[in-house]
Enzyme design. Structure first.
Site, PDB file in Angstrom:
ATOM      1  N   ASP A  16      68.528  50.584  72.515  1.00 41.19           N
ATOM      2  CA  ASP A  16      67.402  50.782  71.599  1.00 41.19           C
ATOM      3  C   ASP A  16      67.590  49.972  70.314  1.00 41.19           C
ATOM      4  OD1 ASP A  16      64.952  51.840  70.896  1.00 41.19           O
ATOM      5  OD2 ASP A  16      65.804  53.650  69.994  1.00 41.19           O
ATOM      6  N   HIS A  33      63.396  41.639  71.867  1.00 40.33           N
ATOM      7  CA  HIS A  33      63.701  41.832  73.292  1.00 40.33           C
ATOM      8  C   HIS A  33      64.458  40.619  73.831  1.00 40.33           C
ATOM      9  CE1 HIS A  33      61.445  45.453  73.118  1.00 40.33           C
ATOM     10  NE2 HIS A  33      60.257  44.869  72.975  1.00 40.33           N
ATOM     11  N   LEU A 125      81.349  44.770  89.541  1.00 36.00           N
ATOM     12  CA  LEU A 125      80.524  45.730  88.811  1.00 36.00           C
ATOM     13  C   LEU A 125      79.160  45.928  89.482  1.00 36.00           C
ATOM     14  CD1 LEU A 125      80.016  47.169  85.875  1.00 36.00           C
ATOM     15  CD2 LEU A 125      78.759  45.076  85.384  1.00 36.00           C
TER      16      LEU A 125
END
Ligand code: IPE
Ligand code: IPE
Ligand code: MG
Length: 245
Positions: A16, A33, A125
């Site tokens: 956030d 963003h 991962l």
């Protein structure tokens, strides 16, 4: 100092603060963003290098569909350009998406499906992107699947237990996160992984997501390693359990 023997195997992040990061610099929110994508690359690489098994990133929530269409479009476009398969292949990363795909535009859906297919055999991962995701959506979806099994006669209501619920969640393939990080200063869960975070350690930082770096990640992990995870037991019991190990 981080103890490499006691790393969380699953870190979940609520990324956030992109919009406020951009606005503080006099830029439009979409620039935030864009800068956020660089933080995603940084943190994914670092988690991968450290040997973390799962990283789940809250990228776009069900509620985020209510943002102005220009912002939604900018985020979707950014997603298409930033899901670069080569980077995942190079780092042996397996990419998975959780969320309501039906609401996504066909080109976004195609892009994530291709990426999931092509990285499915990677063994490093697992990067889970929560996209068009909310936990209440996921739990409701699981309830529908369970109800259908009962209707089909393959499941008895009295046999429904916690494991049944967990297995029917879209995210059934991942273990519960030990550590949940939220950047950007807010101290709330915003409909993220409500079932899975039942016993996660929560870590909040004021750092805006585009500024979140390796050092900030180490701080979060170090903080986590100082917590005593009691799971309802007493501290004395936990200490005795650890000594026995
Ligand atoms: C998080 O940053 C990214 C998404 C929700 C898509 P925000 O866009 O919420 O940034 P702030 O909270 O407005 O600063
Ligand atoms: C949560 O951030 C969702 C994502 C990070 C994708 P928001 O900015 O949408 O959360 P609220 O609305 O402030 O709770
Ligand atoms: Mg926000």
């Amino acid at each position: 100092m981080i103890d490499n023997q006691r790393l969380p195997q699953h870190i979940a992040i609520i990324m956030d603060g992109n919009g406020r990061w951009a606005q503080a610099r006099g830029m439009v929110r979409s620039k935030g963003h864009q800068a956020g994508v660089e933080a995603v690359d940084r943190i994914t690489s670092e988690c991968s290098r450290m040997g973390i098994r799962f990283l789940t990133l809250y990228t776009f929530s069900t509620e985020n569909w209510n943002r102005p269409p220009e912002e939604v479009n900018a985020i979707m476009q950014l997603l298409i350009t930033s899901l670069v398969e080569e980077t995942f292949m190079k780092n042996n990363v397996r990419m998975r998406v959780i969320g309501d795909r039906e609401r996504l535009a066909p080109e976004v859906r195609k892009c994530i499906e291709d990426c999931e297919d092509h990285t499915s055999a990677n063994t490093g991962l697992t990067l889970v992107i929560a996209l068009s995701y909310s936990s209440r959506w996921e739990i409701t979806d699981a309830m529908k699947r369970i109800a259908q099994k009962v209707k089909d006669g393959t499941l008895e209501p009295e046999d429904i237990n916690e494991q049944t619920v967990a297995e029917n969640l879209e995210s059934h393939f991942m273990p519960d996160p030990e550590l949940l990080i939220r950047t950007g200063g807010e101290q709330r869960i915003s409909n993220y992984l409500l079932w899975q975070c039942a016993y996660s350690e929560l870590y909040f930082t004021d750092i805006f997501w585009p500024d979140f770096d390796e050092k900030a990640l180490y701080n979060a992990i170090e903080d986590y390693q100082h917590r005593e995870r009691r799971f309802g037991k007493t501290s004395a019991q936990v200490k005795a359990d650890t000594e026995r190990k």
